[in-house]
Design a protein around this motif. Structure first.
Motif, PDB file in Angstrom:
ATOM      1  N   ILE A 124       0.851  -1.186   0.000  1.00 12.82           N
ATOM      2  CA  ILE A 124       0.000   0.000   0.000  1.00 12.82           C
ATOM      3  C   ILE A 124       0.885   1.233   0.000  1.00 12.82           C
ATOM      4  CG2 ILE A 124      -1.747   1.295   1.270  1.00 12.82           C
ATOM      5  CD1 ILE A 124      -2.723  -1.422   2.362  1.00 12.82           C
ATOM      6  N   HIS A 125       0.668   2.099  -0.972  1.00 17.24           N
ATOM      7  CA  HIS A 125       1.422   3.346  -1.089  1.00 17.24           C
ATOM      8  C   HIS A 125       0.622   4.456  -0.402  1.00 17.24           C
ATOM      9  CE1 HIS A 125       2.993   0.840  -4.293  1.00 17.24           C
ATOM     10  NE2 HIS A 125       4.066   1.609  -4.327  1.00 17.24           N
ATOM     11  N   ARG A 126       1.290   5.246   0.423  1.00 15.86           N
ATOM     12  CA  ARG A 126       0.630   6.344   1.135  1.00 15.86           C
ATOM     13  C   ARG A 126       1.436   7.632   0.951  1.00 15.86           C
ATOM     14  NH1 ARG A 126      -3.278   4.321   4.510  1.00 15.86           N
ATOM     15  NH2 ARG A 126      -3.105   2.109   5.016  1.00 15.86           N
ATOM     16  N   ASP A 127       0.700   8.752   0.870  1.00 14.20           N
ATOM     17  CA  ASP A 127       1.376  10.042   0.746  1.00 14.20           C
ATOM     18  C   ASP A 127       1.850  10.512   2.123  1.00 14.20           C
ATOM     19  OD1 ASP A 127      -0.814  11.135   2.082  1.00 14.20           O
ATOM     20  OD2 ASP A 127      -1.435  12.424   0.419  1.00 14.20           O
ATOM     21  N   ILE A 185       9.720   9.608  -4.173  1.00 13.41           N
ATOM     22  CA  ILE A 185       9.497   8.988  -2.868  1.00 13.41           C
ATOM     23  C   ILE A 185       8.171   9.514  -2.315  1.00 13.41           C
ATOM     24  CG2 ILE A 185      10.406   8.701  -0.531  1.00 13.41           C
ATOM     25  CD1 ILE A 185      13.214   9.032  -1.758  1.00 13.41           C
ATOM     26  N   THR A 186       7.331   8.595  -1.836  1.00 11.92           N
ATOM     27  CA  THR A 186       5.967   8.962  -1.431  1.00 11.92           C
ATOM     28  C   THR A 186       5.911   9.977  -0.282  1.00 11.92           C
ATOM     29  OG1 THR A 186       5.854   7.013  -0.003  1.00 11.92           O
ATOM     30  CG2 THR A 186       4.926   6.803  -2.215  1.00 11.92           C
ATOM     31  N   LYS A 187       6.931  10.037   0.578  1.00 13.22           N
ATOM     32  CA  LYS A 187       6.882  10.981   1.696  1.00 13.22           C
ATOM     33  C   LYS A 187       7.068  12.432   1.243  1.00 13.22           C
ATOM     34  CE  LYS A 187      11.712  10.415   3.118  1.00 13.22           C
ATOM     35  NZ  LYS A 187      12.597   9.899   4.178  1.00 13.22           N
ATOM     36  N   TYR A 188       7.349  12.640  -0.061  1.00 11.58           N
ATOM     37  CA  TYR A 188       7.509  13.994  -0.584  1.00 11.58           C
ATOM     38  C   TYR A 188       6.345  14.428  -1.452  1.00 11.58           C
ATOM     39  CZ  TYR A 188      12.284  13.313   1.022  1.00 11.58           C
ATOM     40  OH  TYR A 188      13.386  13.057   1.789  1.00 11.58           O
ATOM     41  N   VAL A 189       5.226  13.715  -1.367  1.00 13.06           N
ATOM     42  CA  VAL A 189       4.048  14.088  -2.160  1.00 13.06           C
ATOM     43  C   VAL A 189       2.795  14.066  -1.292  1.00 13.06           C
ATOM     44  CG1 VAL A 189       5.011  13.127  -4.295  1.00 13.06           C
ATOM     45  CG2 VAL A 189       3.472  11.719  -2.913  1.00 13.06           C
TER      46      VAL A 189
END
Length: 192
Positions: A124-127, A185-189
């Protein structure tokens, strides 16, 4: 001739999954990055909305896969396999999956999105805010990002549309920024 025109010619301007002739568009099957006839299918809005999860799956609509799974085009076979996997809990799709054959390369590509896995095993991808990201979503960059291997800097506030998910790592997505396909990288969106 454009990819869309070749798909229209190949399919006689009909949805390659259900046979509809209305509201047709080109769909590049993930995780493919390049649009080309081998990676794309021509689909109607009804199919596309369900493929992308914008509307709830209508299992009766997908009974058309009984025909399209036998297409001579590998991209159509892969999409039929993926949709049958999503519906396998209905019962009848399992019978079709048992009859279907994909060579090793096509099967590996079909499995690349994880459609065949149980929900508990999916990545699971999370912002940055913990919101679940899906393929095709739009996101906004929350900080300037240097793009490795180039002098490009993706600026904060840049909208990235139609993202693709890395199906092996929950921290990576892919998208097009200034015409270049990059890994983000998802933590930057944050989802927009």
């Amino acid at each position: 001739m454009s990819v869309l025109q070749m798909l229209q010619e190949r399919s006689n301007s009909t949805c390659e999954l259900c046979g509809s002739k209305e509201n047709l568009s080109q769909y590049t099957i993930p995780p493919s990055l390049n649009e080309n006839v081998a990676n794309d299918v021509l689909v109607c809005k009804t199919c596309l909305d369900q493929i992308e999860g914008k509307v709830e799956m209508d299992s009766n609509h997908w009974r058309c896969l009984n025909d399209s799974m036998w297409s001579e085009h590998v991209a159509v076979q892969i999409m039929a396999w993926r949709m049958l996997q999503r519906l396998r809990g209905e019962g009848w799709p399992k019978d079709l999956l048992d009859m279907m054959y994909l060579d090793d390369e096509a099967l590996a590509l079909a499995r690349a999105t994880g459609e065949h896995e149980d929900a508990a095993n999916k990545i699971i991808h999370r912002d940055v805010n913990g919101v679940v990201l899906e393929a095709g979503d739009s996101v906004v960059l929350i900080k300037d990002l240097k793009v490795k291997g180039s002098s490009m800097v993706a600026k904060q506030g840049t909208a990235v549309r139609n993202i693709r998910l890395d199906h092996e790592n929950a921290e990576f997505i892919e998208g097009r920024v200034d015409g270049q396909q990059i890994v983000i990288i998802t933590k930057y969106v944050k989802k927009s």
